[in-house]
Enzyme design. Structure first.
Site, PDB file in Angstrom:
ATOM      1  N   ASN A  84       0.836  -1.196   0.000  1.00  0.00           N
ATOM      2  CA  ASN A  84       0.000   0.000   0.000  1.00  0.00           C
ATOM      3  C   ASN A  84       0.880   1.259   0.000  1.00  0.00           C
ATOM      4  O   ASN A  84       2.110   1.172  -0.028  1.00  0.00           O
ATOM      5  CB  ASN A  84      -0.934  -0.032   1.217  1.00  0.00           C
ATOM      6  N   HIS A 114      24.063   0.991  10.877  1.00  0.00           N
ATOM      7  CA  HIS A 114      25.259   1.805  11.086  1.00  0.00           C
ATOM      8  C   HIS A 114      25.946   1.355  12.365  1.00  0.00           C
ATOM      9  O   HIS A 114      25.282   0.896  13.304  1.00  0.00           O
ATOM     10  CB  HIS A 114      24.878   3.280  11.192  1.00  0.00           C
ATOM     11  N   GLY A 141      -0.151  -1.401   9.129  1.00  0.00           N
ATOM     12  CA  GLY A 141       0.312  -0.057   8.798  1.00  0.00           C
ATOM     13  C   GLY A 141       1.318   0.502   9.788  1.00  0.00           C
ATOM     14  O   GLY A 141       1.215   0.309  10.992  1.00  0.00           O
ATOM     15  N   THR A 164      12.111  -6.298  15.664  1.00  0.00           N
ATOM     16  CA  THR A 164      13.553  -6.284  15.903  1.00  0.00           C
ATOM     17  C   THR A 164      14.148  -7.680  15.980  1.00  0.00           C
ATOM     18  O   THR A 164      15.370  -7.820  15.958  1.00  0.00           O
ATOM     19  CB  THR A 164      13.884  -5.542  17.213  1.00  0.00           C
ATOM     20  N   LYS A 165      13.283  -8.712  16.103  1.00  0.00           N
ATOM     21  CA  LYS A 165      13.739 -10.102  16.224  1.00  0.00           C
ATOM     22  C   LYS A 165      12.874 -10.986  15.339  1.00  0.00           C
ATOM     23  O   LYS A 165      11.758 -10.611  14.951  1.00  0.00           O
ATOM     24  CB  LYS A 165      13.631 -10.566  17.671  1.00  0.00           C
ATOM     25  N   ARG A 179       6.292  -8.561  19.599  1.00  0.00           N
ATOM     26  CA  ARG A 179       6.347  -9.840  20.297  1.00  0.00           C
ATOM     27  C   ARG A 179       5.112 -10.665  19.959  1.00  0.00           C
ATOM     28  O   ARG A 179       4.048 -10.123  19.648  1.00  0.00           O
ATOM     29  CB  ARG A 179       6.469  -9.649  21.802  1.00  0.00           C
ATOM     30  N   LYS A 182      -0.158 -14.438  20.084  1.00  0.00           N
ATOM     31  CA  LYS A 182      -1.119 -15.519  19.880  1.00  0.00           C
ATOM     32  C   LYS A 182      -0.636 -16.438  18.770  1.00  0.00           C
ATOM     33  O   LYS A 182      -0.117 -15.981  17.749  1.00  0.00           O
ATOM     34  CB  LYS A 182      -2.477 -14.918  19.499  1.00  0.00           C
TER      35      LYS A 182
END
Length: 184
Positions: A84, A114, A141, A164-165, A179, A182
């Site tokens: 989108n 960086h 979004g 991030t993981k 995280r 469910k």
């Protein structure tokens, strides 16, 4: 054998983003995305032709303008992909997107990173880590997907998440940091 800056970039090593060849390749992609972003909405065939010059696609896809990326050639998308408005993919390293992936507005995918050490960062060196997004994934979004992340198959990422993981298969994940909340 000495690696080129592009080879260093794609292998995840520190590289010089100001390298003449890399600057030329980024400018090529920027010109194509500029052309794409300034087409009329009814110029669907022209839009597809521009994007096919930009990146590697196995099948059908649709991307809404505006869209921006660094190189384009590092993006591989599967069948039935949709992005989108406002999608940004910093493809300094490989971005592999599976089949049936939907990106809501303003999703940002960043392979670029960086150095944390300020002295090292001031040298202008950068590095990048690849990103993989599995099949049947919906990304809400405003989500940011960080360098080196792998998102599994059949996953929903909630709006506004910062991934991030790695995210495993068959889950709903949300938040900052993202995280699992469910299994599905």
């Amino acid at each position: 054998m000495i690696k080129s800056e592009k080879e260093k970039m794609l292998s995840g090593d520190h590289y010089n983003a100001g390298d003449e060849d890399l600057v030329r390749e980024r400018n090529y992609a920027r010109n194509l995305t500029f052309e794409f972003n300034h087409t009329r909405p009814n110029e669907k065939e022209k839009r597809q032709q521009i994007l096919k010059q930009l990146f590697n696609s196995k099948g059908s896809f649709h991307i809404e303008a505006p869209f921006n990326c660094d190189y384009g050639y590092n993006i591989e998308i599967g069948e039935n992909f949709y992005a989108n408005y406002g999608c940004i993919i910093l493809d300094v390293n490989k971005v592999k997107i599976g089949d049936n992936v939907l990106l809501a507005p303003n999703v940002q995918i960043y392979t670029a990173a960086h150095p944390i050490d300020p002295t090292e960062r001031l040298t202008g060196k950068e590095y990048a880590k690849p990103i993989v997004i599995g099949n049947n994934v919906w990304v809400g979004g405003g989500t940011i997907i960080c360098p080196g992340v792998k998102i599994g198959d059949n996953v929903t990422i909630g709006a506004g998440s910062v991934v991030t993981k790695d995210i495993p298969d068959h889950v709903i994940a949300v938040g900052n940091p993202c995280r699992v909340i469910k299994s599905i």
